[in-house]
Write an enzyme that holds these catalytic residues in place. Structure first.
Site, PDB file in Angstrom:
ATOM      1  N   SER A  30      30.402   3.610 -37.491  1.00  0.00           N
ATOM      2  CA  SER A  30      29.735   4.920 -37.497  1.00  0.00           C
ATOM      3  C   SER A  30      29.568   5.444 -38.927  1.00  0.00           C
ATOM      4  CB  SER A  30      30.565   5.927 -36.697  1.00  0.00           C
ATOM      5  OG  SER A  30      30.588   5.562 -35.348  1.00  0.00           O
ATOM      6  N   ARG A  34      25.998   6.017 -41.331  1.00  0.00           N
ATOM      7  CA  ARG A  34      25.690   7.334 -41.910  1.00  0.00           C
ATOM      8  C   ARG A  34      25.642   7.279 -43.423  1.00  0.00           C
ATOM      9  NH1 ARG A  34      27.721   7.745 -36.890  1.00  0.00           N
ATOM     10  NH2 ARG A  34      27.495   9.669 -35.671  1.00  0.00           N
ATOM     11  N   GLY A 102      22.569   1.170 -30.821  1.00  0.00           N
ATOM     12  CA  GLY A 102      22.187   2.487 -30.309  1.00  0.00           C
ATOM     13  C   GLY A 102      22.296   3.562 -31.384  1.00  0.00           C
ATOM     14  N   ARG A 130      18.587   1.074 -22.789  1.00  0.00           N
ATOM     15  CA  ARG A 130      19.454   2.256 -22.928  1.00  0.00           C
ATOM     16  C   ARG A 130      18.640   3.564 -22.954  1.00  0.00           C
ATOM     17  NH1 ARG A 130      24.069   1.015 -27.172  1.00  0.00           N
ATOM     18  NH2 ARG A 130      24.874   2.939 -26.267  1.00  0.00           N
ATOM     19  N   SER A 175      27.992  13.629 -26.823  1.00  0.00           N
ATOM     20  CA  SER A 175      27.453  12.467 -27.534  1.00  0.00           C
ATOM     21  C   SER A 175      27.259  12.773 -29.009  1.00  0.00           C
ATOM     22  CB  SER A 175      26.112  12.040 -26.926  1.00  0.00           C
ATOM     23  OG  SER A 175      25.456  11.159 -27.818  1.00  0.00           O
ATOM     24  N   GLN A 177      25.925  10.743 -31.017  1.00  0.00           N
ATOM     25  CA  GLN A 177      24.611  10.225 -31.423  1.00  0.00           C
ATOM     26  C   GLN A 177      23.537  11.291 -31.238  1.00  0.00           C
ATOM     27  OE1 GLN A 177      24.042   6.507 -29.359  1.00  0.00           O
ATOM     28  NE2 GLN A 177      25.517   5.446 -30.659  1.00  0.00           N
ATOM     29  N   ASP A 323      34.672   4.349 -27.174  1.00  0.00           N
ATOM     30  CA  ASP A 323      34.392   2.923 -27.409  1.00  0.00           C
ATOM     31  C   ASP A 323      35.597   2.031 -27.128  1.00  0.00           C
ATOM     32  OD1 ASP A 323      31.789   3.469 -28.126  1.00  0.00           O
ATOM     33  OD2 ASP A 323      32.256   3.639 -30.258  1.00  0.00           O
ATOM     34  N   LYS A 350      26.528   2.141 -22.155  1.00  0.00           N
ATOM     35  CA  LYS A 350      26.834   1.567 -23.470  1.00  0.00           C
ATOM     36  C   LYS A 350      26.108   0.224 -23.610  1.00  0.00           C
ATOM     37  CE  LYS A 350      29.294   4.942 -24.938  1.00  0.00           C
ATOM     38  NZ  LYS A 350      28.742   5.791 -25.996  1.00  0.00           N
ATOM     39  N   ARG A 354      29.939  -0.688 -18.931  1.00  0.00           N
ATOM     40  CA  ARG A 354      31.312  -1.129 -19.210  1.00  0.00           C
ATOM     41  C   ARG A 354      32.269  -0.877 -18.050  1.00  0.00           C
ATOM     42  NH1 ARG A 354      31.483   0.347 -25.700  1.00  0.00           N
ATOM     43  NH2 ARG A 354      30.405  -1.566 -26.316  1.00  0.00           N
TER      44      ARG A 354
HETATM   45  C1  S3P Z   1      28.572   6.678 -32.073  1.00  0.00           C
HETATM   46  C2  S3P Z   1      28.728   7.514 -30.984  1.00  0.00           C
HETATM   47  C3  S3P Z   1      29.142   7.044 -29.650  1.00  0.00           C
HETATM   48  C4  S3P Z   1      29.733   5.639 -29.699  1.00  0.00           C
HETATM   49  C5  S3P Z   1      28.927   4.718 -30.559  1.00  0.00           C
HETATM   50  C6  S3P Z   1      28.840   5.236 -31.980  1.00  0.00           C
HETATM   51  C7  S3P Z   1      28.149   7.254 -33.360  1.00  0.00           C
HETATM   52  O1  S3P Z   1      28.000   7.024 -28.796  1.00  0.00           O
HETATM   53  O2  S3P Z   1      29.837   5.115 -28.390  1.00  0.00           O
HETATM   54  O3  S3P Z   1      29.511   3.430 -30.577  1.00  0.00           O
HETATM   55  O4  S3P Z   1      28.280   6.566 -34.395  1.00  0.00           O
HETATM   56  O5  S3P Z   1      27.698   8.396 -33.374  1.00  0.00           O
HETATM   57  P1  S3P Z   1      27.563   8.328 -27.944  1.00  0.00           P
HETATM   58  O6  S3P Z   1      27.256   9.388 -28.896  1.00  0.00           O
HETATM   59  O7  S3P Z   1      26.375   7.876 -27.148  1.00  0.00           O
HETATM   60  O8  S3P Z   1      28.753   8.631 -27.078  1.00  0.00           O
END
Ligand code: S3P
Length: 444
Positions: A30, A34, A102, A130, A175, A177, A323, A350, A354
């Site tokens: 993550s 970023r 994702g 997804r 979330s 993300q 995760d 995911k 899962r």
């Molecule tokens: C992530 C957020 C999570 C996580 C993914 C990485 C991120 O997803 O499962 O592996 O880096 O912001 P979600 O925001 O869909 O929960």
């Protein structure tokens, strides 16, 4: 079919053994994503160390190169990014391939919604299934124009040249993300963009924006940015990924006699749900040498083998361990008594479903695992050997590899090539520290 789908890697784990040693797992996924994104949009040169050289973070890096950003590396985890400023990206020549990632796709959609040019984002078979409406709907409220396939899935076509307007948005799901996507779009919007999450999720975007000198607004459960500011280049030391460490933490917990120390692991409180859950189960885990590195808390994690007991997993910990459930399910299978997970329907969308894939795999090993719509009920007990279909999901493959430590017979895991999306070198490291794992490349 993507490059990764074309490879077939098979793991075979011989039963038994224990884990020993002091080692560092690769960089946080993550934070690596970023660092590239904000570095590219900053004024000046950003230097990253500890960068995850896995396929997911490399997909993000490639996307910015395709939009004219000059980079050096990665070389032993070091990457240098020549920032182009918030308005310096160039139109890519073709679609940007996000592979299995994702995070790349959802965060980039927000960022691209504010550009002057059109862009298209594609992904591999798993990513192409997804859900993306969770980002395209709030972005549309900001004035963005993003087309999805009929089911709300990739490819995404993002029309440039729109004037974005700040919004206040209450997210329907927890979330990071979605939150990060909207904050990145908010950098380009008129006025303020505010997001409220139903439960806390990882806050790396907020921390890193501040590290790049961009003010982040907050008020009672809401987080926001005001558009039109400037990001200043920064140096980023990416800690080891607690999500990768989790496989070894669970492995050491379940294998009697194990003793490991994982070095320099990111222990941001929005990521440490796995440690809390395992501690509730009776794990012997100690955080040592806690420190702060570049705005993120870091520690060395010492784990000894212990006997675990089944628990009802508190729902408030679910987004903080989202995760890590494939690994936690293996811990539950090795625990005495029953473990119940609820409130985790996000696991179904995911890299694979899962809940279904882990329940099938556990049942194949003779474990009483009952999937539910939003979680699982697992009765701990003896685990046999068997054949596991990982459904090309990196975390499923690594979780079942660790199950070998307590299995009665060999475990064969198919479709493990995607382990390289988050954990290049997993099998070498695992074998070095005590897992009896061999790897075969099988023609597709
Ligand atoms: C992530 C957020 C999570 C996580 C993914 C990485 C991120 O997803 O499962 O592996 O880096 O912001 P979600 O925001 O869909 O929960």
């Amino acid at each position: 079919m993507s490059r990764i789908d074309a490879n077939t890697i098979r793991y075979t784990v011989s039963p038994g053994g224990s884990l020993h040693g002091r080692f560092r797992v690769p960089g946080d996924k993550s934070i690596s994503h970023r660092a590239v994104m904000l570095g590219a949009l900053a004024e000046g040169v950003t230097r990253i160390s500890g960068f995850l050289e896995g396929a997911d973070a490399l997909a993000t890096l490639d996307a910015f190169r395709a939009m004219g950003v000059q980079t050096r590396g990665p070389d032993a985890g070091r990457v240098e990014i020549q920032g182009v400023g918030l308005h310096g990206l160039r139109a890519p020549d073709g679609p940007l391939d996000m592979g299995n990632s994702g995070t790349s796709m959802r965060l980039l959609t927000g960022l691209l919604a504010g550009q002057a040019f059109d862009a298209e984002l594609t992904g591999d078979t798993s990513l192409s299934r997804r859900p993306m409406r969770r980002v395209t709907e709030p972005l549309a409220r900001m004035g963005a124009v993003v087309e999805t396939a009929a089911e709300g899935t990739p490819p995404l076509r993002i029309r440039g040249g729109q004037r974005l307007q700040g919004i206040r948005y209450e997210m329907p799901m927890a979330s990071a993300q979605v939150k990060s996507c909207l904050l990145l779009a908010g950098l380009y919007a008129q006025g303020e963009t505010w997001v409220r999450e139903p439960a806390p999720t990882r806050d790396h975007t907020e921390r890193m924006l501040q590290g790049f000198g961009y003010p982040v607004l907050s008020e009672e459960g809401w987080v926001g940015v005001s558009g039109g500011g400037t990001l200043r280049a920064s140096s980023i030391d990416v800690p080891a990924d607690i999500s990768s460490a989790a496989f070894f933490i669970v492995g050491a917990c379940i294998a009697p006699g194990s003793e490991i120390v994982l070095e320099h692991v990111g222990v941001n409180p929005t990521r440490t749900g796995v440690l809390d859950i395992l501690s509730l189960m009776g794990a012997d885990i100690e955080l040592r040498n806690r420190r702060e590195v570049g705005g993120e808390p870091v520690a060395d994690i010492r784990v000894h083998g212990s006997s675990l007991r089944g628990i009802q997993i508190p729902e408030r910990l679910v987004p903080l361990a989202i995760d890590e459930f494939p690994a936690i399910f293996i811990a539950a299978a090795c625990a005495e008594g029953t473990t119940v997970l609820t409130g985790a329907e996000e696991l179904r969308v995911k890299e694979s479903d899962r809940i279904a894939v882990m329940a099938d795999g556990l049942q194949a090993l003779g474990v009483a695992a009952e999937p539910t719509p939003d979680g699982m009920v697992i009765r701990g007990g003896p685990m046999g050997g068997g054949r596991i279909n990982s459904h090309h999901d990196h975390r499923i493959a690594m979780a079942f590899a660790m199950a070998g430590l307590r299995a009665g017979d060999a475990i064969v895991i198919d479709d493990c090539a995607n382990v390289s999306t988050s954990f290049p070198g997993f099998h070498r490291l695992a074998a070095e520290v005590g897992l009896q794992l061999t790897v075969d490349e099988v023609p597709a």
